[in-house]
Structures are given as C-alpha cells and as structure tokens.
Write an enzyme that holds these catalytic residues in place. Structure first.
Site, mmCIF file in Angstrom:
data_model
loop_
_atom_site.group_PDB
_atom_site.id
_atom_site.type_symbol
_atom_site.label_atom_id
_atom_site.label_comp_id
_atom_site.label_asym_id
_atom_site.label_seq_id
_atom_site.Cartn_x
_atom_site.Cartn_y
_atom_site.Cartn_z
ATOM 1 N N HIS A 39 0.868 5.306 1.146
ATOM 2 C CA HIS A 39 0.224 6.353 1.950
ATOM 3 C C HIS A 39 0.223 7.661 1.156
ATOM 4 O O HIS A 39 1.262 8.047 0.605
ATOM 5 C CB HIS A 39 1.013 6.603 3.240
ATOM 6 C CG HIS A 39 1.109 5.419 4.153
ATOM 7 N ND1 HIS A 39 0.321 5.289 5.271
ATOM 8 C CD2 HIS A 39 1.907 4.319 4.126
ATOM 9 C CE1 HIS A 39 0.642 4.158 5.898
ATOM 10 N NE2 HIS A 39 1.589 3.560 5.231
ATOM 11 N N HIS B 193 0.844 -1.199 0.000
ATOM 12 C CA HIS B 193 0.000 0.000 0.000
ATOM 13 C C HIS B 193 0.871 1.238 0.000
ATOM 14 O O HIS B 193 2.012 1.199 0.463
ATOM 15 C CB HIS B 193 -0.951 0.011 1.208
ATOM 16 C CG HIS B 193 -0.249 -0.124 2.519
ATOM 17 N ND1 HIS B 193 0.149 -1.349 3.015
ATOM 18 C CD2 HIS B 193 0.142 0.792 3.421
ATOM 19 C CE1 HIS B 193 0.752 -1.180 4.178
ATOM 20 N NE2 HIS B 193 0.770 0.126 4.453
HETATM 21 P P1 5GP Z 1 2.070 0.491 7.266
HETATM 22 O O1 5GP Z 1 2.658 0.670 8.633
HETATM 23 O O2 5GP Z 1 1.914 -0.988 6.996
HETATM 24 O O3 5GP Z 1 2.772 1.222 6.171
HETATM 25 O O4 5GP Z 1 0.655 1.165 7.311
HETATM 26 C C1 5GP Z 1 -0.522 0.504 7.625
HETATM 27 C C2 5GP Z 1 -1.569 1.582 7.776
HETATM 28 O O5 5GP Z 1 -2.805 0.961 7.858
HETATM 29 C C3 5GP Z 1 -1.393 2.433 9.050
HETATM 30 O O6 5GP Z 1 -1.254 3.787 8.687
HETATM 31 C C4 5GP Z 1 -2.651 2.144 9.844
HETATM 32 O O7 5GP Z 1 -3.144 3.293 10.479
HETATM 33 C C5 5GP Z 1 -3.601 1.628 8.791
HETATM 34 N N1 5GP Z 1 -4.562 0.653 9.263
HETATM 35 C C6 5GP Z 1 -4.343 -0.357 10.152
HETATM 36 N N2 5GP Z 1 -5.459 -1.090 10.297
HETATM 37 C C7 5GP Z 1 -6.391 -0.547 9.467
HETATM 38 C C8 5GP Z 1 -7.752 -0.884 9.186
HETATM 39 O O8 5GP Z 1 -8.332 -1.824 9.721
HETATM 40 N N3 5GP Z 1 -8.400 -0.102 8.280
HETATM 41 C C9 5GP Z 1 -7.790 0.969 7.671
HETATM 42 N N4 5GP Z 1 -8.533 1.668 6.806
HETATM 43 N N5 5GP Z 1 -6.516 1.321 7.929
HETATM 44 C C10 5GP Z 1 -5.818 0.558 8.814
#
Ligand code: 5GP
Length: 143
Positions: A107, A105
């Site tokens: 951001h 993903h």
């Molecule tokens: P990462 O740390 O993997 O780059 O980012 C994961 C993102 O997913 C984080 O910014 C977190 O806030 C978001 N996130 C975690 N769980 C959920 C969820 O259940 N739904 C949504 N929409 N975002 C989530």
C-alpha cells in the site's frame, strides 16, 4: 501453523490477468500499480508484483529489490501528484495482520499533516474519483 496455498483466483490475480478492471497507473514486466478501490486516503495506490505469492512470507526474495524500487517511484509520484506532506507504505501478511487479499501487494498512501487514515477496507470510492486520481499519478510518474 501451515499457511494456505496461493489461490490463483484471488482478486489481484484476476486484475493481473485482465479479467476484472482496475485503474492502472504503472506497469512493467514484473510489477503493476493500480488504485485501491476502498482508499484510506486520496491517491491510495497498490503496488503488486506479477509473480504469484500470498504475501511477503512465501515470496521469492529475488523480486524484492525491483518491487521496492517501484514502490519508491510510486511514493514519489503520489507525493507530488497530491502535494502530500508524507507517504505511508504498508504491507500485511496473513489474516492476523489485517491482510484481506492473498496476493503480495504494498500500500502506498499520500499523507497530510494532521489527517488520519480512513479505515482499512472502508467505503468504495466513486469510479470517477479513481479515474481522476489515477490520471494525476500517471502524469506525476511521467514528469
Ligand atoms: P490487504 O488487506 O490485503 O492488505 O489489502 C487489500 C486491499 O485491496 C484493500 O485496501 C482493499 O481496499 C483493496 N481491494 C479489495 N478489492 C479490490 C478490488 O477489487 N480492486 C482494487 N483495486 N482494490 C481492491
């Protein structure tokens, strides 16, 4: 070091299958975008390819061109929707980098002069705020 395999039960895989809800702002055959539930700023959106991969490191490179074109579309929309001064685009790979959900993903976060990002995976946003922000982004994407 060998990295773990893709887990089909990660939270974004469940969102992609519609098993848990999300505030979607964009969808096509290959990509969806929805609100981050723990935003680092208002309008923090996640752009997610439907093809399964843990992150950038194991993804099929053929998906990148379209994925980045959607990232650009969403970046322009969030900038417009929130009257932002700029947009941060970021992407993490494996725990050492800060990745917490193991489905690729990107951001996309509207930025305002002099205002720092809130912490990564800080507090949960109120659902009604996410609903309103998603609506603003959907409108900007259509205009
Ligand atoms: P990462 O740390 O993997 O780059 O980012 C994961 C993102 O997913 C984080 O910014 C977190 O806030 C978001 N996130 C975690 N769980 C959920 C969820 O259940 N739904 C949504 N929409 N975002 C989530």
């Amino acid at each position: 070091m060998t990295e773990a395999a893709y887990d089909t039960d990660n939270i974004f895989a469940k969102i992609l299958r519609g098993e848990i809800p999300s505030h979607r702002v964009y969808e096509d055959d290959a990509v969806i975008a929805f609100m981050d539930v723990m935003p680092q700023g208002p309008g923090h959106t996640l752009v997610v390819p439907k093809a399964p991969s843990r992150n950038l490191l194991d993804a099929d490179p053929s998906i990148f061109s379209h994925l980045l074109s959607v990232v650009q579309k969403v970046a322009l929309a969030v900038k417009k929707a929130f009257g932002a001064d700029g947009v941060t685009v970021m992407q993490f790979n494996e725990p050492a980098s800060g990745q917490t959900v193991y489905h690729l993903h990107v951001h996309v976060i509207p930025r305002f002069d002099g205002i720092p990002l809130k912490p990564h995976t800080g507090g949960m946003e109120k659902p009604e705020i996410l609903v309103g922000n998603a609506e603003k982004i959907r409108s900007a994407l259509q205009s």
